[in-house]
Scaffold this motif. Structure first.
Motif, PDB file in Angstrom:
ATOM      1  N   ARG A 287       0.831  -1.207   0.000  1.00 28.15           N
ATOM      2  CA  ARG A 287       0.000   0.000   0.000  1.00 28.15           C
ATOM      3  C   ARG A 287       0.866   1.258   0.000  1.00 28.15           C
ATOM      4  O   ARG A 287       0.599   2.223  -0.718  1.00 28.15           O
ATOM      5  CB  ARG A 287      -0.916   0.022   1.228  1.00 28.15           C
ATOM      6  N   VAL A 291      -0.169   2.476  -3.699  1.00 27.54           N
ATOM      7  CA  VAL A 291      -1.432   3.205  -3.649  1.00 27.54           C
ATOM      8  C   VAL A 291      -1.179   4.704  -3.534  1.00 27.54           C
ATOM      9  O   VAL A 291      -0.605   5.180  -2.556  1.00 27.54           O
ATOM     10  CB  VAL A 291      -2.304   2.726  -2.461  1.00 27.54           C
ATOM     11  N   PHE A 302      -6.662  -1.609  -3.794  1.00 28.25           N
ATOM     12  CA  PHE A 302      -6.133  -2.057  -2.508  1.00 28.25           C
ATOM     13  C   PHE A 302      -7.240  -2.650  -1.646  1.00 28.25           C
ATOM     14  O   PHE A 302      -7.035  -3.668  -0.973  1.00 28.25           O
ATOM     15  CB  PHE A 302      -5.450  -0.906  -1.762  1.00 28.25           C
TER      16      PHE A 302
END
Length: 501
Positions: A287, A291, A302
């Motif tokens: 992440r 992301v 995610f």
């Protein structure tokens, strides 16, 4: 829009299909530059100041790599103090050059291919998950080198990435055969390419001089692994494939994970709860790098990943969303400048046992990132005070710049010497207009603006910190100049305290 397909080379009956494909890849416009970056990054480097300075330039050029190095140093495996590390150079000195090289090699591959297309971005996401599964698994199994496990995981699917990136039409034919004709990957790649993905991956790995463990990891299977490290790579790859198939139902995902644990259980001895911990760690690491909070599709993907993991492993997967972590982390409330400065303050005191070279490198990084500036150098007078010369620096093309920064201490020394001797921090043209001599020098150096911050230790000028922006951009505001001067003052304090002690 031009095709991304590379033109085929002239056929040669004496050249294997793998070598023929590699030759066509090497002819591409971008691949030689990536090869040079990876080879240079993974080349043998020691933990000396020059090696770390060169490696720091690689790290700071890529935001995701800077983030990865800092985050790794803050992980449970490496973290030493209560305050999180913010400086990449500090993190590198803690981790060591070998660990950082491996991280850098992984992330250079990720950055190069993830930006090419949505399909390649998804493929690199899965590679990143495999790499993070491998690191987390190696840590739980107490293997000696979790970062080599991460490198092996990232390169596990190198052959597939190369075909998808450089031969997209062939890659789509393979995917179509697997989807519509129910062919195995092995059968589809043999029909289209004449060889499995792993053969091309291994060939390029040798071309790049990657460790033997990388190729062993590529070829490892549940029942056939050359080492425990290779078994970890195979397990991590299979775990990624089981968890994150987009078209699979929760029941199918759970069954696939059970199969992976059963197939690999003889070598990779982890409980279901421990596998949940591996998946949680991998999701958190992924992440941070994958992301972008401002991109809705990244956030949605995610959530899909985390949901698939929870459906298979239940409450043992505890990955949470980015927004929740940001709100709970008080360090986000401090500006980057404040965090970098606070971390530098910690090593100014000689009691920190930090060498002056470490202080300089961390100070230079603070100015590069906190300015931001394109290039920053630390310059010092020679012992006979006949020259002012750059000792170290960070930024784009800084090695070539260091070679040019050797000025006589005389009227011919130019503006860097003159401003240093004037003992007054100056950024041009923010503080005042250029003189004719300064303007000529700036034009010769092809820079629109630069700053010189003298280092005055115990009443004596010992050198300066130099910084610039190489592109036409707005000049720094007063707060930026004050921040840069505050970093120079910390360097002066560090040198003075070590001399007086």
């Amino acid at each position: 829009m031009p095709s991304t397909e590379l033109r085929p080379a002239a056929p040669d009956a004496d050249v294997s299909p793998v070598r023929a494909r590699l030759s066509r890849i090497l002819e591409g416009a971008e691949f030689p530059a990536l090869s040079k970056q990876i080879i240079d990054t993974l080349a043998t480097l020691d933990d000396d100041a020059n090696s770390l300075q060169r490696l720091a330039n690689v790290v700071l050029r890529e935001y995701s790599l800077t983030l990865s190095v800092v985050k790794t140093a803050n992980s449970v495996h490496y973290r030493r103090g209560a305050r999180p590390i913010q400086s990449a150079t500090h993190a590198m000195m803690m981790l060591g050059a070998r660990t950082v090289r491996q991280l850098a090699g992984s992330l250079l591959l990720f950055e190069n291919y993830a930006r090419k297309s949505p399909e390649l971005k998804e493929l690199m996401l899965l590679s990143l998950l495999t790499a993070n599964h491998a690191r987390a698994t190696a840590t739980r199994l107490q293997l000696q080198d979790p970062e080599e496990a991460h490198l092996c995981g990232m390169f596990r699917n190198l052959g597939e990435v190369l075909i998808a990136g450089h031969f997209p039409d062939d890659y789509q034919r393979i995917r179509t055969l697997m989807r519509d004709d129910n062919r195995t990957e092995s059968a589809a790649t043999k029909q289209v390419l004449g060889f499995p993905y792993v053969d091309l991956g291994a060939e390029v790995s040798r071309h790049w001089g990657l460790p033997d463990a990388v190729v062993q990891g590529m070829r490892a299977r549940p029942a056939a692994s050359a080492s425990l490290a290779a078994a970890v790579t195979a397990f991590s790859h299979d775990l990624t494939q089981a968890l994150y198939r987009i078209d699979a139902s929760p029941t199918e995902i759970a069954a696939a994970v059970d199969t992976v644990m059963e197939q690999h259980g003889a070598r990779v001895k982890l409980s279901r709860e421990q596998v949940g911990g591996v998946v949680t760690d991998a999701l958190e690491e992924t992440r941070e790098l994958f992301v972008n909070p401002n991109i809705a599709t990244d956030r949605m993907r995610f959530r899909q990943l985390a949901g698939a993991a929870r459906s298979a492993l239940g409450d043992s997967v505890t990955a949470h969303d980015h927004e929740a972590e940001s709100a709970a982390n008080p360090h986000h409330e401090m500006s980057l400048r404040a965090r970098l400065r606070a971390e530098l303050e910690d090593i100014v005191d000689p009691a920190s046992n930090a060498a002056i070279g470490a202080v300089l490198l961390q100070a230079i990084e603070a100015i590069v990132r906190g300015g931001p500036f394109d290039r920053v150098l630390a310059c010092f007078f020679t012992a006979d005070r006949m020259q002012l010369a750059a000792r170290t620096g960070l930024g784009d093309g800084v090695e070539a710049l260091i070679a040019k920064f050797e000025f006589p201490v005389s009227v011919r020394g130019g503006p860097v010497v003159a401003i240093t001797q004037q003992r007054q921090a100056t950024y041009l043209p923010a503080d005042r207009s250029f003189t004719q001599a300064e303007l000529r020098w700036a034009q010769q150096m092809q820079i629109p603006q630069f700053g010189v911050f003298p280092l005055i230790v115990l009443g004596k000028v010992v050198g300066c910190l130099y910084c610039d922006r190489t592109q036409e951009a707005s000049v720094p505001d007063r707060a930026t100049v004050r921040f840069t001067k505050s970093i120079a003052d910390l360097v002066v304090d560090a040198i003075g305290r070590r001399r007086s002690g």
